[in-house]
Design an enzyme around this catalytic site. Structure first.
Site, mmCIF file in Angstrom:
data_model
loop_
_atom_site.group_PDB
_atom_site.id
_atom_site.type_symbol
_atom_site.label_atom_id
_atom_site.label_comp_id
_atom_site.label_asym_id
_atom_site.label_seq_id
_atom_site.Cartn_x
_atom_site.Cartn_y
_atom_site.Cartn_z
ATOM 1 N N LYS A 1 -25.103 3.375 27.490
ATOM 2 C CA LYS A 1 -24.923 2.776 28.466
ATOM 3 C C LYS A 1 -24.354 1.367 28.129
ATOM 4 C CE LYS A 1 -28.263 -0.155 30.131
ATOM 5 N NZ LYS A 1 -27.858 -1.675 30.249
ATOM 6 N N ASN A 2 -24.813 0.773 26.898
ATOM 7 C CA ASN A 2 -24.359 -0.527 26.610
ATOM 8 C C ASN A 2 -22.961 -0.145 25.820
ATOM 9 O OD1 ASN A 2 -26.540 -1.633 27.788
ATOM 10 N ND2 ASN A 2 -27.526 -2.036 26.042
ATOM 11 N N CYS B 1 -32.659 -13.218 35.237
ATOM 12 C CA CYS B 1 -33.165 -11.788 35.532
ATOM 13 C C CYS B 1 -34.637 -11.639 35.118
ATOM 14 C CB CYS B 1 -32.083 -10.582 34.866
ATOM 15 S SG CYS B 1 -32.519 -10.597 33.035
ATOM 16 N N ARG C 1 -30.789 -15.791 30.489
ATOM 17 C CA ARG C 1 -29.441 -15.213 29.936
ATOM 18 C C ARG C 1 -28.412 -15.870 30.263
ATOM 19 N NH1 ARG C 1 -30.358 -8.919 31.003
ATOM 20 N NH2 ARG C 1 -28.877 -8.748 29.532
ATOM 21 N N ARG D 1 -30.975 2.686 36.075
ATOM 22 C CA ARG D 1 -30.032 1.848 35.421
ATOM 23 C C ARG D 1 -29.594 2.550 33.863
ATOM 24 N NH1 ARG D 1 -30.475 -4.216 36.510
ATOM 25 N NH2 ARG D 1 -28.304 -4.125 35.622
ATOM 26 N N ASP E 1 -34.383 -4.013 22.752
ATOM 27 C CA ASP E 1 -34.489 -2.672 23.734
ATOM 28 C C ASP E 1 -35.651 -1.733 23.376
ATOM 29 O OD1 ASP E 1 -30.951 -3.103 24.549
ATOM 30 O OD2 ASP E 1 -32.723 -4.274 25.062
HETATM 31 C C1 EPZ Z 1 -27.004 -7.110 25.555
HETATM 32 O O1 EPZ Z 1 -27.369 -8.187 26.580
HETATM 33 C C2 EPZ Z 1 -27.630 -5.716 26.332
HETATM 34 N N1 EPZ Z 1 -26.816 -5.445 27.356
HETATM 35 C C3 EPZ Z 1 -29.149 -5.782 26.351
HETATM 36 O O2 EPZ Z 1 -29.489 -4.650 26.899
HETATM 37 C C4 EPZ Z 1 -29.745 -6.133 25.189
HETATM 38 O O3 EPZ Z 1 -31.022 -6.251 25.187
HETATM 39 C C5 EPZ Z 1 -29.132 -7.504 24.511
HETATM 40 O O4 EPZ Z 1 -27.629 -7.236 24.341
HETATM 41 C C6 EPZ Z 1 -29.668 -8.005 23.080
HETATM 42 O O5 EPZ Z 1 -29.342 -6.714 22.209
HETATM 43 C C7 EPZ Z 1 -25.696 -4.824 27.430
HETATM 44 O O6 EPZ Z 1 -24.820 -4.586 26.354
HETATM 45 C C8 EPZ Z 1 -24.998 -4.727 28.657
HETATM 46 P P1 EPZ Z 1 -27.048 -11.226 24.448
HETATM 47 P P2 EPZ Z 1 -26.805 -9.448 26.258
HETATM 48 O O7 EPZ Z 1 -25.924 -12.076 24.793
HETATM 49 O O8 EPZ Z 1 -25.278 -9.277 25.696
HETATM 50 C C9 EPZ Z 1 -28.906 -15.833 24.417
HETATM 51 C C10 EPZ Z 1 -30.846 -3.048 28.388
HETATM 52 O O9 EPZ Z 1 -31.938 -3.046 28.310
HETATM 53 N N2 EPZ Z 1 -27.425 -16.047 24.936
HETATM 54 O O10 EPZ Z 1 -26.978 -10.576 23.027
HETATM 55 O O11 EPZ Z 1 -26.681 -9.995 27.754
HETATM 56 C C11 EPZ Z 1 -29.554 -14.891 25.615
HETATM 57 O O12 EPZ Z 1 -29.995 -15.621 26.553
HETATM 58 C C12 EPZ Z 1 -29.974 -4.390 28.010
HETATM 59 O O13 EPZ Z 1 -29.900 -2.147 28.271
HETATM 60 C C13 EPZ Z 1 -27.001 -17.263 25.427
HETATM 61 O O14 EPZ Z 1 -28.054 -18.213 25.096
HETATM 62 O O15 EPZ Z 1 -27.633 -10.305 25.379
HETATM 63 C C14 EPZ Z 1 -30.339 -14.214 24.563
HETATM 64 O O16 EPZ Z 1 -31.837 -14.992 24.476
HETATM 65 C C15 EPZ Z 1 -31.218 -5.582 28.222
HETATM 66 N N3 EPZ Z 1 -25.668 -17.885 25.866
HETATM 67 C C16 EPZ Z 1 -29.689 -14.085 23.487
HETATM 68 O O17 EPZ Z 1 -28.692 -14.703 23.569
HETATM 69 C C17 EPZ Z 1 -24.914 -16.638 25.737
HETATM 70 O O18 EPZ Z 1 -23.595 -17.082 26.082
HETATM 71 C C18 EPZ Z 1 -28.922 -12.782 23.063
HETATM 72 O O19 EPZ Z 1 -28.514 -12.414 24.345
HETATM 73 C C19 EPZ Z 1 -25.140 -15.445 25.682
HETATM 74 C C20 EPZ Z 1 -26.313 -15.088 25.273
#
Ligand code: EPZ
Length: 421
Positions: A22-23, A116, A121, A401, A309
């Site tokens: 998915k990701n 969410c 996020r 999802r 995850d």
């Molecule tokens: C990706 O989400 C995945 N989704 C998530 O999978 C996964 O849990 C996550 O990466 C961590 O591995 C997809 O790839 C579609 P991040 P993402 O940006 O990119 C903070 C699932 O279950 N952050 O790596 O949204 C954020 O709040 C989903 O398949 C900022 O502060 O996660 C978090 O604490 C859930 N500012 C941390 O960084 C930003 O601009 C990591 O988030 C971006 C992120």
């Protein structure tokens, strides 16, 4: 609303095939916006989030053609450069159209994703990175209004950008934006997830010049244009990991085809520490266990460390394992929504901040529980598989999802699982 009804206590045995990730599929579908000729993707999983992304691209004017797991996208006549709140609130990954829209068309209007279930996020690092590349970005009425029309040749400019936090979709958005920028971009402290690597491989097939994907420094040399290509989506390591935990918890013997052990080293190590046997070939993984497992300490962190995850799934494993273990969630601030539901099934878990202390109990009891987010729901399914009696999981659209035909795959392994509404 659909529910999943599980009769616990069955050992899982047999063989199933893991779907495409998915990701990886979500960013790669958005990369279709960058290409002037058709992009064909195979191994695309049939998931709600994929359907949502295809619908979003279709509303923009991308011609979408889907035949089971093969998707062809043609972005030669894109009319709209907007992702509305309606769209983004159902799927935050819609933010992944921002980079491609800016890079190819010089304009984008994307709703800020709300929070969410698992955390606020924010997307501030996506925005700062695009600003570093020269984009003019205003946040008005909950929307990100972005433009490059003031820049030379109306194109993003290559830049060096250090990401304060490791962000998976942030890295992906900026890599896609940089692919068509004028000059070279260096992304530092980049995410190293396999899905980032898969996106880079697809972009390179489309004509992008990218080095270092999979390391914490990615160098992208912008090119004038990108063409379509054909790309096979990498297998879903989290789906595979989820079934591996199911096999270990139920004392089963399960082989996963289209699974790559090299993407799951941290998870395999923890399963072995828990007492399961894990063997693998190039594209399959077999998990065997006698049933009673040892509790294992978990601390989530960016790849290649233990994936967030898979945290809920290992919380379920620890709930019925021998001993006490801590589960520490370092990525999201509220990713323990599954704890209360597991406690209703008899789990002994105490949460202190981002740490959960899990004391294994002899057995969980089946109960009516509610899914809150995708991976929490997966944890509840695992608990239901070993729970005494019947477990009914409500709101399983969360599961749909990220897990393709989960009830069919579990049934094929001998579980007693039924989808009702
Ligand atoms: C990706 O989400 C995945 N989704 C998530 O999978 C996964 O849990 C996550 O990466 C961590 O591995 C997809 O790839 C579609 P991040 P993402 O940006 O990119 C903070 C699932 O279950 N952050 O790596 O949204 C954020 O709040 C989903 O398949 C900022 O502060 O996660 C978090 O604490 C859930 N500012 C941390 O960084 C930003 O601009 C990591 O988030 C971006 C992120």
């Amino acid at each position: 609303m659909d529910k999943l009804v599980i009769q616990g206590g069955k050992r899982l045995q047999g063989e199933i095939t893991v779907s495409g990730a998915k990701n990886a599929a979500l960013p790669i579908l958005c990369a279709g916006l960058l290409a002037e000729t058709p992009l064909t993707l195979t191994g695309v999983p049939e998931l709600r989030d994929v359907a949502s992304t295809l619908k979003l691209l279709d509303t923009m004017g991308v011609k979408v053609n889907r035949d089971a797991s093969t998707v062809t996208l043609e972005a030669s006549d894109v009319q709209s450069f907007e992702a509305t709140y309606e769209m983004v609130k159902t799927m935050r990954a819609s933010i992944l159209v921002l980079g491609p829209l800016l890079a190819r068309f010089g304009t984008a209007r994307v709703s800020l994703p709300g929070g969410c279930a698992i955390g606020s996020r924010p997307v501030d690092l996506h925005i700062k990175g695009l600003q570093a590349m020269g984009a003019a970005i205003h946040i008005t009425h909950g929307y990100i209004q972005a433009s490059t029309l003031h820049l030379p040749n109306r194109r993003l400019q290559g830049a060096k950008y250090y990401m304060d936090l490791v962000t998976v979709t942030g890295t992906e958005n900026l890599m896609m934006a940089a692919a068509l920028a004028q000059g070279t971009t260096v992304l530092e402290n980049a995410a190293k997830e396999p899905e980032v690597v898969d996106l880079a491989e697809c972009l390179v097939k489309m004509g992008a010049r990218i080095k270092g994907a999979g390391t914490d420094t990615i160098i992208i040399e912008g090119v004038e244009r990108l063409a379509g290509a054909t790309h096979h989506i990498v297998c879903d390591r989290i789906e595979a990991g989820t079934y591996m935990v199911a096999a270990a918890m139920t004392g089963g013997d399960v082989t996963l085809k289209n699974a790559r052990a090299d993407l799951l080293e941290a998870v395999i190590e923890k399963l072995r520490d828990a007492g399961a046997t894990v063997e693998h070939a190039a594209d399959s993984i077999t998990v065997k266990s006698s049933g009673r497992l040892k509790a294992v300490h978990i601390r989530t962190a960016p790849h290649p460390a233990f994936p967030t995850d898979m945290q809920a799934q290992f919380m379920a494993l620890n709930a019925v394992a021998d001993g006490v273990a801590t589960v520490i969630e370092t990525i999201f601030e509220n990713r323990f929504m599954h704890v209360q539901e597991l406690q209703r099934m008899g789990a002994d878990i105490e949460v202190q901040g981002n740490t959960a202390v899990v004391k294994g109990v002899a057995e969980l009891e089946g109960a009516n529980v509610m899914a809150t987010d995708l991976r929490a729901s997966a944890g509840l399914v695992l608990a239901g598989l070993v729970g005494q009696g019947e477990t009914v999981i409500d709101r399983i659209y969360h599961l749909d999802r990220g897990y393709e035909r989960l009830d069919e795959k579990l049934t094929a392994l001998g579980a007693v699982v039924k989808r009702t509404n």
